[in-house]
Structure formats: C-alpha cells, structure tokens
Design a protein around this motif. Structure first.
Motif, mmCIF file in Angstrom:
data_model
loop_
_atom_site.group_PDB
_atom_site.id
_atom_site.type_symbol
_atom_site.label_atom_id
_atom_site.label_comp_id
_atom_site.label_asym_id
_atom_site.label_seq_id
_atom_site.Cartn_x
_atom_site.Cartn_y
_atom_site.Cartn_z
ATOM 1 N N LYS A 961 1.051 -1.328 -0.008
ATOM 2 C CA LYS A 961 -0.010 0.100 -0.082
ATOM 3 C C LYS A 961 0.797 1.252 -0.065
ATOM 4 C CE LYS A 961 -4.276 1.645 1.286
ATOM 5 N NZ LYS A 961 -4.694 2.570 0.134
ATOM 6 N N GLU A 965 0.932 4.267 -2.683
ATOM 7 C CA GLU A 965 0.747 5.468 -2.349
ATOM 8 C C GLU A 965 1.920 6.644 -2.745
ATOM 9 O OE1 GLU A 965 -0.610 5.350 1.654
ATOM 10 O OE2 GLU A 965 -2.606 4.877 0.947
ATOM 11 N N LYS A 983 -8.422 -7.243 -2.167
ATOM 12 C CA LYS A 983 -9.837 -6.697 -1.758
ATOM 13 C C LYS A 983 -10.543 -7.563 -0.813
ATOM 14 C CE LYS A 983 -10.344 -3.960 -5.948
ATOM 15 N NZ LYS A 983 -11.094 -3.717 -7.056
ATOM 16 N N ASP A 992 -6.607 0.129 4.556
ATOM 17 C CA ASP A 992 -7.838 0.715 3.692
ATOM 18 C C ASP A 992 -8.048 0.211 2.507
ATOM 19 O OD1 ASP A 992 -10.101 2.007 3.048
ATOM 20 O OD2 ASP A 992 -9.147 4.037 3.214
ATOM 21 N N THR A 993 -8.850 -0.823 2.217
ATOM 22 C CA THR A 993 -8.990 -1.456 0.729
ATOM 23 C C THR A 993 -9.725 -0.565 -0.041
ATOM 24 O OG1 THR A 993 -10.769 -2.789 1.637
ATOM 25 C CG2 THR A 993 -8.636 -3.727 1.565
ATOM 26 N N LYS A 994 -10.713 0.367 0.380
ATOM 27 C CA LYS A 994 -11.303 1.283 -0.515
ATOM 28 C C LYS A 994 -10.358 2.322 -1.263
ATOM 29 C CE LYS A 994 -15.790 0.739 1.747
ATOM 30 N NZ LYS A 994 -15.406 -0.098 2.931
ATOM 31 N N SER A 995 -9.308 2.462 -0.630
ATOM 32 C CA SER A 995 -8.507 3.641 -1.193
ATOM 33 C C SER A 995 -7.453 3.159 -2.303
ATOM 34 C CB SER A 995 -7.762 4.393 -0.178
ATOM 35 O OG SER A 995 -6.863 3.730 0.474
ATOM 36 N N TRP A 996 -7.631 2.050 -2.625
ATOM 37 C CA TRP A 996 -6.840 1.254 -3.597
ATOM 38 C C TRP A 996 -7.065 1.886 -5.185
ATOM 39 C CZ3 TRP A 996 -2.913 -1.448 -2.312
ATOM 40 C CH2 TRP A 996 -2.827 -2.565 -1.326
ATOM 41 N N PRO A 997 -6.110 2.545 -6.045
ATOM 42 C CA PRO A 997 -6.439 2.966 -7.378
ATOM 43 C C PRO A 997 -7.031 1.989 -8.353
ATOM 44 C CG PRO A 997 -4.112 2.556 -7.095
ATOM 45 C CD PRO A 997 -4.704 2.480 -5.646
#
Length: 1444
Positions: A961, A965, A983, A992-997
């Motif tokens: 991650k 980033e 995911k 925080d898996t929601k913030s992956w591109p």
C-alpha cells in the motif's frame, strides 16, 4: 498533614507503575505503605527507622518487626553457618543508607518462570501476549517488514519497554565512580584506562617483620623411627587396644579395628599387592609405584588398612574421592592427576566396586580423562596370608615419597602434593607436641579421613600415639547433626576434630538433647578456624554448650594448607598459653593489604580470631603476595610461608610450580635472604599479631584482585548471606568467584534459589545484595545469578565445587533462572571516549594525483564507447526461459513477450495518460516482464512491487500500500488471484482497501491491434521507478531514466560478456536493484537466454537453482545471500545425493552474490567448500556491490583478476582508519573485494565531513560517477532537497567539476599488484558497511555486523544476532536455538564478549525465538524494524536483561 514533594512524586510514580502493570497490587500496597510509614503514628515501642528500612521488603507476607513467623523460622533453619549477627546488622545498616533505587526488573516469558510461586505477578512486558504476526513462527519466506518512510523518529516513549529503559538510564545517570578523564587516544593502541592510585589509600607504616620461630621439637624417649615402626610396635605389644571405631548411618558402632587387626590386615594386603598381582609373569607393582585408594567416606576401616598396607609394601597411596557418575564435578582433573602419577591400580571395597558406574562388559567404566585402571578389592577373601618367613621391610623414615594428597586449585586443575616419610613422621611429632596427645586417648573425628586434618589427626598421628578414633561419617552428620557431640559424651572423648559447619549444624538440633556433656573435652580442634565465619560459629557454639560442660578455652582453631600441612594451632589450656585474641579490622584497609583496627565505622569490618601459635620446630614469615617475596611490615597482610621438616615436598611431576611454592626464599627489604633454607608458601593470607599469635584473613584461592584492591570470596559470601538471611536462597549453596574480563577481575556471585521465592522477591534480594556488597566492600559485582535449587555442582563432602561452577558459567551451561549483570557500575577501565580532531580542510596540498603524499583513492572501470541505442531497439529474438518447480517449463521467446506486452499496452492506452505511474504486483515470472514492457510501450512508468504474502498479510500488505501511495501509482496491474487478495476481508483488516487506485487483472486481455508504440522524446525521460526498503528500514524509490537503463545493461553486458549464445541463471527477487535489472532488462538487451529461478521456490526444493545451473551448463549465475544460506544449510549434508543425481557445477565460471553490504566471507567460503565436491571451482564465487544511487557499481564479471582479501585492524576501523595487518593477528577482520568496478563507472573515496578526496587505503565514503547512476529519489514528502547531494555532489577540493553520487557506504580503495584486463594495475574496492547502519558509541564508529559476529561465536545456541542502539544504550538481540533454559546463560556470555572484543558495555540483552530478527529479500537484517518491534513490545522475548 501535607506530604513532602518528593514523597508525592514517588507515590505518583507508583500509581503509574500500577496502571502500566509494572508492579502487582500487593507490591504497590507494600511500597506505598513504606513511603507513608514515617508519616503515620509509630507502632508502639518500635524505632521508626527500623519500621521503614529494615523491614524485609519482598517477602510473600508483610512481616511486622519481630513477628512470630520469623522467629520460628530462624530457629529451625539449618543454615545459619555463615551468620554473624554483627555482620547482619552492618549489612542492614548499609542498605538503610541506600534510597530505594528503582532498577528495571528483567522481563521473562511465562514458560521460563521455572520457579515462580503461584501468586507471582505477571512480570512486566507480558500483558501483551498477542504475538505480532510479523514474528510468527514458520515464516514461509524471508519477512519483508513494514518499511518506515524516509526517516521516522523513534517510537512513542510511553511504551512498556522504553519506560524500563528510561529507568535503566536513570539508574546509570547517577555516576557511582569518578567520571573518566576524556582525551583522544591517538595511534592504534587504545589504552585501557589504567586505574590511578588513590593518594589517600592506606599504606603500611609498621616495622619490617622478622621470621617467627615455633618452640623446638621436644626429644621423646623411644619415639619410633617411622610410622610403620609405630604400627608394628602397637600391633605386637597392644594388639587388643582399639584403634578405630566406625559408625553406621544410625550412629551405631559397626566395627572396632584394634591395633593387632590393623597390623595383620595391613601385612596381608602388603604381601598380596607385591606378590600376588602380576601381568605376563612380571609383578604388577614395584616399591615406589603409585596406587589409587578409592574408599567411600563411611568406611574408614578399609581405608586405614589399605593406607598402611601400601606403606608396608613401600607403595605410594594416592587417596581420591569415589567417582559416582561419569560426569562428576572435577572428575576429569582427578583423572589427569592419576595419569601423571602413573597409577595403574586402584584399591577399593567390594561394596564400593559394585556401586561404581559400569561399562557394557560389566567392568568398571573408564571415566573421562582417567587412565586405564585395574580395580582390586581389598576385602578379606581377596587377600592372602603371607608365609611365616615374610616380613614387611620396616625402615627409618627417609625422604622417599610416603603418600600423595590431591588438591584442587582455583582454576580447577588438580595437583598431587607429595609428602615424604620423614615429613609425615615430623608432622605427627609436631601435632603430638602441640596438642599434648598422650597414649590411648580417645578422639572424635568428623572430617574426611582421606586428606588434610582428618588424615593427619585421625589416621596418622593417632597411630603414632595408640589413640582410639571414633570416625563420624558425613552421611551420619546429615541425618543427625548432633551425632559427634553424642559420641564425645558416650566415649568421654578428650579431643574432637570438627569444622565450623559441624558446630553450626549441631546448634540447630541441640534442643532435643538435654543430657549430653562435653566436660571430657580438653581440645575442640576447629580445622577451618581460618575462615572468616568460623569465629561466629565458635562463639555461638560456646554460648549454647557452655551450660553442657564445654570450657571456653578448649576451643582451638587451627590453620593449615595441603602444601604446608598444619601451620598454626591454638594450644590446649594445660600447655600454659596466652589468652586467645580477636581483631576487628577495617575491610577497606584489608583491600589494600593493610591492617587497620577499626573502631568508629562499624559497617565494613571483619572480625577474626587467632589460630594460635606457630607449630613446634617451624619457622614462619609473612611475605608480599606478588613479585619478589619481600617480608611484610607488621601492619601488612601477606602470604604466610613456613620452613619446617613437616611440610609437603613438591607437586608431583610439576617442577616449575614446585619451585614457586615449595622453594620460596623470602628476602628482607634490602634484598638479603632471611634463611638459607627454602620456605613453603601456605596460600593463607594473614599476619602475626600480638603475643606471636597468627591471624588468617583469607586464602589465595579466594583472593579476587579488582582494580588493584583485594577482596576475599568468603567475605563477599558472608555479606550476601547477611541480606535478609535465607528467605530466598540456601545458605551453604552460594559461590563467589572472579573472571578476567577486559584486563581486570570481575566478581560473580551464584546462589541457589529456594523454590518458593517469587520472581519479584528474588530480583529485590539480588538488587539488595548488590547494594550491600558495594557498600561494605566498596566493589561492584559484575554478575549475580540465581540457579534452581540443587543444580550447582557439589564438592565431595557437601559445599559447592567452585571451579566447576565457574567453568559452567563460562561455557553457558549453568542455566540460571535469574540474572543481574552490572557492567556499567563495575567496568571502570574502558578506553577513553574518542574526541574527533579537527580535520585538515581544503588547505591540503594536491600535487597531480597525490593527497598529502598518498595517491588519491580513485578508480574506474573500462571506458565505454558511446554506442547510441535504445533498449526498445534491441528486441531481437532473444529467448527468455523461466524455470519453475513444476515440470511444465514455460518458454517464452521475445516475439511472444512482445505480443503480450502489446496487449498490456493496448489495455493501458485507452485508460491512462503518458507518464502515469503503474504499480505491477506480480509473483516472479513472465507476466511481470511482459507487463513491464507493456507499460513502456504505452508510455507509462512501471513500478514493480512484491505481492503481499497470503499467510502474512498484516505485515506485508501495508508495504504494498505504501509503495503504491508513495509512487503516486494511478493503476495497479496484477493477476486475478492477487486482485482478490487485495480486496479480501483479511486485507481490509490490515489496510484501507477502499482507497486502492484502479486495479486491472492482466490474465485474459483481449487481442487487439495495438496503436503506435511510444518512443521517449529524450533519453533523460523517466523509464521506471525502483523502490526498495533499506536495511535501516527506510523506503526509498529511485528514478531511472531511459539513458541510465541502457547504460546499465551495456555495462553489465561488457563486464559479464553476455553474448546471445550465453545462458545465465538468475536466482534473485525481480523487484528492485540489480535483481530487477538482471531479470527484466539484461536478457532483452543482450539477447542471451536467462534461466529464472524464484528464490521462494527454494524453500520447498532447495536444490532447484543448482540443479538448473547444472542441467543448462550455465557459466554465469547470480544469487542472493539468503539463497546461498538456504543452499548451505539445506544441502550441506546432501552433496552425495546431488552427485548421484548428476548435479555438476564444474561449468560455473562465476557465481555472483548480489548484495548491498560488506561481503560475507564466512558464508561464501562455506558455500565454496560444501559444493567443491560437485565440481564448483574455489575461484568461482564472488560478490557484487550496488546501492540506491547506483544499483551496480561492482561485478566480478568473467575476466580480470580474482577477488582479493585483506585483513584490517578492527580497532583502527572504529577510528575511521584502515590499518592492514597479517591474517590471524588479534583484532583482525577479513575484508573481501566487492567484485570489479563496472565499465563506465568511476569511484572515489571522500571524507564524510569535509567532502575532500582521500588517499589510497584510507577509509571514507564511496562516491560514484557513472552514466547509469539513478537521477534522484522519488518521494512524496518533498524531501528531495534534503537528499539532493546524494545524487549530485562535488568534491570540496581537487577535481571540483565532476558530479558524483554518494553511496552512503564506507569503504576504501587499494591499488594491488595484480593487473586488470587493460594491463593497468588493478584497484580493489573494499566495502566496510553502510553509514546509516553504523553505531556511534563512545566517540567511535562501530559496524553492527562486527559486534554480531562476536556474539554469535560466544555460544553454540545463538542462531542469529542483531544489534542496535537506543538512547546511547547498546541493545543486543539474540535468537536462541535450543531450550529456553539456556536463555539466561547467554546474558553474561554476550556481555563478556562485547566488552572483551569491542570495549563496549551492553545495555540490554534480549533473547528471542529463531526467526524473530526480520530479514529482507536480499537476506539483510532489518535492524531498525527490530528496534521498533522491541520498543513497541512486539517481540514476545524469552528474556530481557537490563544490564546495570
């Protein structure tokens, strides 16, 4: 009532400790009560100072002063032997002086608490039982831990561990010793601080002594001419007269040997030994031969018969202890003694022979170190009656050897002291006169009859005077300590020979006996009257037994040694002697060998009693202990020396030591010999007091010289035992000895802990013992260890075998359950801290290529012709070949690779813009390479990222991650399986898996016609980002331009001669550095075939890489240190099996280890040695060197001279200097050249501070200039300015135009005598270590690896080690490969080795399980992660020791 501020502060501290779990509720209440006690109304009639300080602090029940419980306990403990009330008071008073100094308590894992009591608190550091998954066992691959971004600062200081370290620092902030005078020691001789002599120390002021003569030996009418003659006389004239009564374990007489029986049985044995034992028709024994006597302590009769039988046969008896097991303490040394005495026969009893350990054949086992012995049983049925005409030869006492007595030295070696017939006779004569022995007296002997006073009184002198001996075995004393007093009463014995222990034991049991009387005793001989605690035993014994008829004047202490036999003895009252004397001496004075009678300062005093007068016929003097034996002054302590006809003669077979001990010539202060006859050193330290009384204050064996001051082990024992006597440790089970560490003696105290003592109690007791010894003896204790009950090696008759204990301590085989080391307080002779001298700046003269007379240290690889090409243009039909452990090999030609890359490019072009960053998260394989080129085709910037580990998501996913980033990746390309993992629910717990591109899987891409391929407008455009976690835990990404990428490939191609026809095998991780370049770039650039072996696969199949090398006849191969380690550990024993599978490595020309560290010589050498059997050339293995600013600076390549090795002085390195030394010289460190400098690369060595160039063989930072340098760091935090000079810096003088990149590594260049490919003399680059990793301690620079190497060598169970510093404390973490029992053994060994070899004091020793020290993919230790884990309390250590 308001409390004073400091009390309020302490109460607040206690609250904090309670809230953090550092102290139990009970401990909290106790300490709080103690703080408040002075402000609460007093308990009736008790002195408040006693209430506060002298209450026993850490018992399991709060004891009020004078509580009933304590009294009853004190009365029935058997162990008050060492007790002196005076001493106990002194110790309590000394402790009262100390404020409660809070010392950090060691943390211990539950399983190691062998002995904690049921209610023991959770030791600090155990509440967090959750093991950090980072350190979970059985890791599937080398842990890649969570990196810290650039430079993070420490950890929150409120964590449990760091609060302990804060405590430790507070303890250390109060200097107990004078501060060191600081100056810079130049040159390489780091002078240890020589102790300055204190001008105020006491010096002797008295007159010079002169030798003291005992009264002359009286002439006795018809005194027998020898001992056998006396036996013959009594055997013939008084055959019915009792000689010896033996008792059983119930105290009943078993057998009384008469003089008649002793005479006839000794004759029978003598005849049998000389005439009935033969080998090959030769008699086995000749007169003068040595014979071992092995008799148990409860069979004095058989021993006496054997001893006199040997004397009559003119054989030399050597009495020894019965070996009980094959591993008896000291047994091996006894074996050496028997071997050196040429003993071939051992005499023993039938019962004893049956009990000896047996071999499979049923014969007595051969003990370790013993010669082969014949065992002969001396019981009646085995001996024959001599014929009428045979008579033993009875001669006059001569100077021939009569017997040999063994003695164990301080170091544990055993010597045999030879006693001649004449000395034996003279000694009997002197004892008879001194003790006033008369015929037919009864004497009770409690001592060991095989040696020393027990032998002299109970076997020899008794026969001379036809006395009756009642022998009390040790086993009976253990069952009934009063037995000897009962026998004195029953037999109306006139004399008893005892030790202070026997008097002490009988005191504890005396209540049960009302009707014993000691009025018959005219002499109670105290054989160890020279011990410091014998006086308290004598006084206490007299107090109790005076009421039972014991007269005060019959107590006769004596002093003796194996070498000089009896030295002095207090005469019985009827001989009209002066009254006994006592001396109260200052311990401080004694430590300087000066006698000062102490009156005012009652704390540190030693009370000693006299041991009477010198023996009749002896001349005694006191000489200086060290150097020339000058006579002492009257107020000076020295070694007592004796000249008389009744001392031992020599150490058998040791002429050198004999000369030192038995042939000393004392001289006066002007150097004139005192006498023309030699003196024997007694090893007793003492002086002659008033009335010519002899006083003994210690023994040479117990002497410990610390910083020039002398301390006696027995005195230290007495002080330790006066601290809260006997709640936590056993009285008689304590050992004090000294070790030599860093050129001075260090005191070690080892005691056996009672099973019911809790962890906290023991720690409390230990810290109080340290304070007491410091206060009373003014000396620091280096190490205090507590071992479980009954585990210290025992001496034959009780007591502790000191030298064996010391040996086990040094070998790490003592297995203590508690350890406290105090190197900070007692090591005061460290070298001076270094202060840097101002460096010479740009004013240095540079003439041509010389700096101050030396050639400038710079070197370069071959020139590279500027071939203009782009790595896109070179995609000819090269073959990439990926070996996997599955049999279905995947082959991929460049055409297929090109097709797959095009598909990836097509998928990206619609979605992303030129110049976007794309993260590639793939397992090692073709997909990674295809998508990398796909990104280049699409004009995107690829960032390769190691995929998270499914079993270890919590620690590996945050790294993924962070890289995504930090690199500002707008898209992640990966496989379907990894996409699911990113995911998953488990992943959500870690990040925080929601913030992956955007995440794309490239498994099934459509086959579309690709649009125009992207061409970079300039070669300086960014090609890819290379992210890596450095060993200091810093995540650093570097930018690689297209030009640098091409230049890198070209350099490697030239150095390794990579033609399209070549095959190379690569077993490296393909995510960063040179591993990535070799895996993804070089084969496409050079067109050769690459065999790619993912290192992960070796965990399931260790031989995969070598088998592939052999199968494809690979000439050039690359691997990492972790791969090499897996092969040496996993395949070391399987080379034969590999050979049978036709694995042949003779094809390998070069095997290069890709590394960013100093070459690991030991590992590369063991790898070469192990696989030599498979044809690997010893010259093949070499290393490479790269770093963040330039991933490939050196590579051995295929041409050029072999890598060279030099040896440098490790002490000079600490001062940033290189000093070449010979192999094997002390403090030498081997350094191997890191491969050859690549074509196009220029290297220079620069001063880290002035940035000026350095000369040949000078240590400095390695700077590099090359077309394939990276162009800079890629970070989000705008810290480019901070690190700009890493990539473009210039020299401060000399060539100030060239732009260099700083590698951050220390090293030096050295011109060798070899020639390189261009015919020039070859310049070798030696890398010493990373600057970021170095530890600055005491003004010097240390490389962790050097300290770690020393530590790993210190004990066989240390599997791995890592060191780091925290607030100037050195923390050593060791992985223990063995039972947890051994954890505490390591603390002292680690501290010792680091002190000895590096002159550093270890602050904290942490013992952990194997696999806890985190390692990155290159096999490098991640010390900073370890540090963070330690400070955040995540290591789940087995034991943490905080050294004081």
């Amino acid at each position: 009532m308001t409390l004073p501020a400091e009390v309020r502060e302490k109460l607040a501290e206690l609250e904090l400790e309670l809230s953090e779990g550092d102290i139990t509720q009970k401990g909290y209440e106790k300490k709080r009560g103690k703080l408040l006690a002075p402000y609460i109304p007093q308990i009736q009639g008790v002195d408040p100072s006693l209430q506060i300080d002298n209450r026993i602090q850490a018992s399991s029940q709060a004891v009020l002063p004078g509580s009933k419980h304590n009294k009853s306990r004190a009365a029935n403990t058997r162990d008050e032997r060492f007790r002196s009330d005076l001493h106990t008071e002194a110790v309590q008073a000394a402790l009262a002086k100390y404020k409660e100094r809070k010392m950090p308590m060691p943390s211990k894992r539950r399983s190691v608490l062998v002995q904690s009591s049921v209610e023991a608190c959770t030791p600090p550091g155990e509440t967090s039982v959750l093991v950090n998954p980072l350190f979970a066992r059985g890791r599937v691959y080398p842990v890649r831990t969570q990196p810290r971004f650039m430079l993070t600062l420490g950890v929150p200081v409120n964590s449990r561990v760091s609060s302990k370290i804060q405590q430790l620092l507070n303890t250390l902030k109060r200097p107990k010793r004078p501060p060191l005078r600081e100056f810079f020691v130049d040159d390489f001789e780091e002078l240890l601080d020589v102790q300055q002599i204190d001008p105020n120390q006491p010096k002797p002021e008295g007159q010079h002594t002169s030798p003291l003569e005992g009264e002359p030996l009286g002439v006795v009418n018809n005194w027998p001419p020898s001992l056998p003659a006396a036996l013959q006389r009594w055997g013939a004239t008084q055959p019915k007269s009792p000689c010896l009564t033996a008792l059983d374990n119930a105290g009943k007489p078993v057998y009384t040997l008469t003089y008649g029986k002793l005479w006839t049985r000794s004759q029978k044995l003598a005849y049998t030994l000389l005439n009935k034992l033969s080998t090959r028709n030769e008699p086995l024994l000749m007169p003068g031969d040595r014979v071992a006597l092995v008799f148990p302590n409860n069979d004095p009769v058989m021993f006496m018969v054997a001893f006199y039988g040997c004397l009559l046969a003119e054989l030399v008896p050597v009495p020894i202890e019965v070996p009980l097991t094959r591993k008896d303490a000291g047994s091996q040394q006894i074996g050496f003694l028997l071997g050196s005495c040429g003993v071939t026969l051992a005499l023993t009893t039938d019962a004893c022979q049956k009990g000896l350990p047996k071999a499979q054949t049923g014969e007595v086992a051969t003990f370790k170190g013993w010669p082969r012995l014949l065992w002969f049983v001396t019981d009646g049925k085995h001996v024959v009656k001599p014929p009428k005409d045979w008579h033993p030869p009875i001669r006059e006492a001569s100077n021939d050897i009569a017997y040999i007595e063994y003695k164990t030295s301080k170091e544990g070696s055993t010597m045999g002291i030879t006693v001649s017939h004449s000395a034996m006779l003279a000694h009997c004569h002197a004892l008879t006169q001194a003790c006033g022995y008369t015929e037919a007296e009864t004497i009770t002997n409690v001592l060991d009859f095989k040696r020393e006073a027990g032998l002299w009184h109970g076997v020899l002198t008794s026969v001379m005077n036809r006395m009756h001996v009642i022998s009390i075995p040790y086993s009976l004393m253990k069952v009934n300590p009063l037995s000897w007093i009962q026998k004195v009463h029953t037999y109306k014995a006139r004399v008893a020979v005892v030790k202070s222990r026997d008097m002490h034991w009988s005191l504890l049991a005396q209540r049960d006996q009302r009707d014993v009387s000691l009025s018959s005793l005219r002499m109670l001989i105290v054989a160890d009257g020279a011990n410091p605690w014998s006086i308290s035993s004598c006084d206490a014994f007299l107090n109790v037994f005076q009421a039972r008829g014991l007269r005060p004047e019959v107590i006769c202490p004596c002093a003796s040694s194996s070498e000089a036999m009896t030295v002095a003895i207090r005469r019985p009252p009827e001989l009209g002697v002066p009254p006994p004397g006592k001396a109260v001496l200052s311990m401080g004075g004694l430590s300087h060998s000066v006698i000062r009678v102490d009156t005012e300062e009652k704390l540190s005093v030693l009370t000693v009693q006299d041991v009477g007068q010198v023996m009749p016929g002896a001349l005694v003097c006191v000489v200086r202990v060290e150097g020339t034996p000058y006579l002492c002054q009257t107020d000076e302590v020295g070694e007592i020396c004796v000249n008389s006809g009744s001392t031992g003669v020599a150490y058998y077979g040791l002429p050198g030591m004999t000369k030192n001990i038995f042939e000393t010539i004392p001289v006066t202060s002007s150097g004139i010999p005192v006498s023309d006859r030699p003196f024997t050193r007694t090893s007793l330290l003492g002086f002659v007091g008033p009335d010519s009384l002899v006083f003994v204050v210690g023994k040479m064996d117990g002497l410990m010289v610390v910083s020039g001051r002398r301390h006696n082990a027995d005195d230290v024992v007495a002080t330790a035992l006066a601290v809260e006597p006997m709640k936590f440790v056993y009285r008689g089970r304590i050992a004090v000895f000294s070790l030599s560490v860093l050129h001075d003696e260090r005191i070690v105290v080892v005691a056996e802990q009672r099973p019911d003592a809790s962890e906290e109690d023991s720690f409390q007791w230990m810290s109080r013992v340290l304070q007491a010894i410091d206060s009373i003896h003014q000396v620091g204790v280096y190490c205090l260890a507590l071992v479980p009950a009954n585990t210290l090696p025992k001496a034959p008759l009780g007591g502790i075998h000191i030298s064996e204990t010391k040996q086990r301590f040094l070998e790490g085989a003592l297995h203590p359950c508690n350890v406290l080391m105090c190197p900070h307080t007692c090591v005061t002779n460290l070298p001076k801290p270094r202060q840097k001298q101002p460096e010479v700046g740009p004013a240095s003269m540079i003439v041509g290529n010389l700096v101050a007379g030396k050639r400038i240290a710079q070197a370069c690889g071959r020139d590279v012709a500027q071939l203009e090409d782009n790595d896109q243009a070179r995609k000819v039909d090269s073959l990439l070949h990926f070996t996997h452990s599955s049999p279905a090999h995947i082959r991929s030609s460049c055409l297929q690779l090109h097709k797959r890359a095009e598909r990836v490019a097509t998928a990206l072009m619609g979605r992303l813009n030129t110049g976007d960053h794309v993260a590639l998260v793939y397992p090692p394989g073709i997909d990674l390479i295809a998508t990398f080129y796909g990104c280049l085709y699409a004009g995107c910037v690829p960032v390769t990222v190691r995929p998270p580990h499914p079993q270890n998501l919590a620690t590996t996913l945050p790294t993924v991650k962070m890289i995504v980033e930090v690199s500002k990746s707008v898209c992640i390309l990966t496989t379907q399986a990894i996409m699911k993992l990113l995911k998953s629910k488990e992943a959500a717990a870690a990040v925080d898996t929601k913030s992956w591109p955007m995440v794309l899987d490239t498994d099934d891409l459509p086959r579309k016609k690709s649009p125009q391929m992207y061409k970079p407008p300039t070669p300086e455009m960014l090609a890819y980002l290379d992210f890596s976690v450095s060993t200091t835990g810093i995540l650093a990404g570097v930018k690689m331009s297209h030009a640098a990428t091409s230049a890198l490939c070209r350099s490697i191609k030239l150095q390794c001669e990579l033609y399209p026809s070549r095959q190379i095998a690569i077993c490296l991780d393909p995510y960063c550095g040179l591993g990535f370049a070799l895996w993804c770039l070089c084969s496409v650039y050079s067109g050769h075939q690459s065999i790619l072996v993912p290192p992960l696969e070796l965990e399931s199949n260790a031989s995969l890489w070598l088998a592939a090398v052999s199968q494809y006849k690979v000439r050039v191969t690359f691997c990492s240190y972790s791969v090499m380690e897996m092969c040496t550990k996993g395949l070391g024993s399987q080379t034969e099996a590999l050979r049978l599978r036709n694995v042949n490595l003779s094809c390998v020309r070069t095997c290069m280890v890709v590394a960013e560290e100093r070459p690991r010589i030991a590992l590369t050498q063991s790898f070469s040695k192990i696989f030599k059997d498979l044809g690997l050339s010893s010259r093949a293995v070499s290393t490479t060197f790269g770093c963040r600013v330039n991933v490939a600076i050196c590579l051995q390549g295929t041409a050029g001279p072999d890598p060279t090795t030099v040896y440098v002085d490790m002490r000079a390195l600490r001062h940033d200097r290189v000093r070449l030394v010979e192999r094997g010289s002390p403090h030498s460190l081997p350094l191997m050249e890191s491969g050859k400098i690549l074509p196009g690369v220029k290297v220079i060595i620069a001063n880290t501070e002035t940035k000026g160039p350095l000369g040949d063989s000078h240590l400095g930072e390695v700077w590099v200039s090359s077309p394939h340098n990276a162009t800079g760091y890629y970070t989000v935090y705008g810290e480019e300015a901070l690190h700009a000079d890493h990539f473009n810096t210039k020299l401060s003088f000399g060539d100030t135009q060239t732009v260099w990149a700083r590698t951050g590594y220390l090293g030096f260049l050295r011109r060798t005598d070899l020639t390189d490919a261009s015919g020039e003399r070859h310049d070798a680059l030696y890398v010493v270590g990373s600057l970021d990793e170095t530890l600055e301690l005491r003004g010097m620079r240390y490389h962790p690896i050097d300290i770690e190497t020393s530590v790993i060598r210190s004990h066989k169970s240390i599997a791995e080690c890592a060191v780091f510093t925290w607030t100037n404390l050195l923390v050593v973490v060791v992985e223990l490969e063995g039972s947890e029992q051994e954890a505490l053994d390591l603390v002292a060994l680690v501290t010792n080795v680091v002190l000895e070899e590096h002159y550093l004091i270890v602050g904290v020793v942490v013992v952990v399980d194997p696999g806890v020290i985190p390692i990155n993919s290159r096999g490098e230790k991640q010390r900073m992660h370890l540090r963070d884990g330690f400070l955040a309390d995540q290591l789940d250590p087995i034991y943490v020791a905080y050294n004081m």
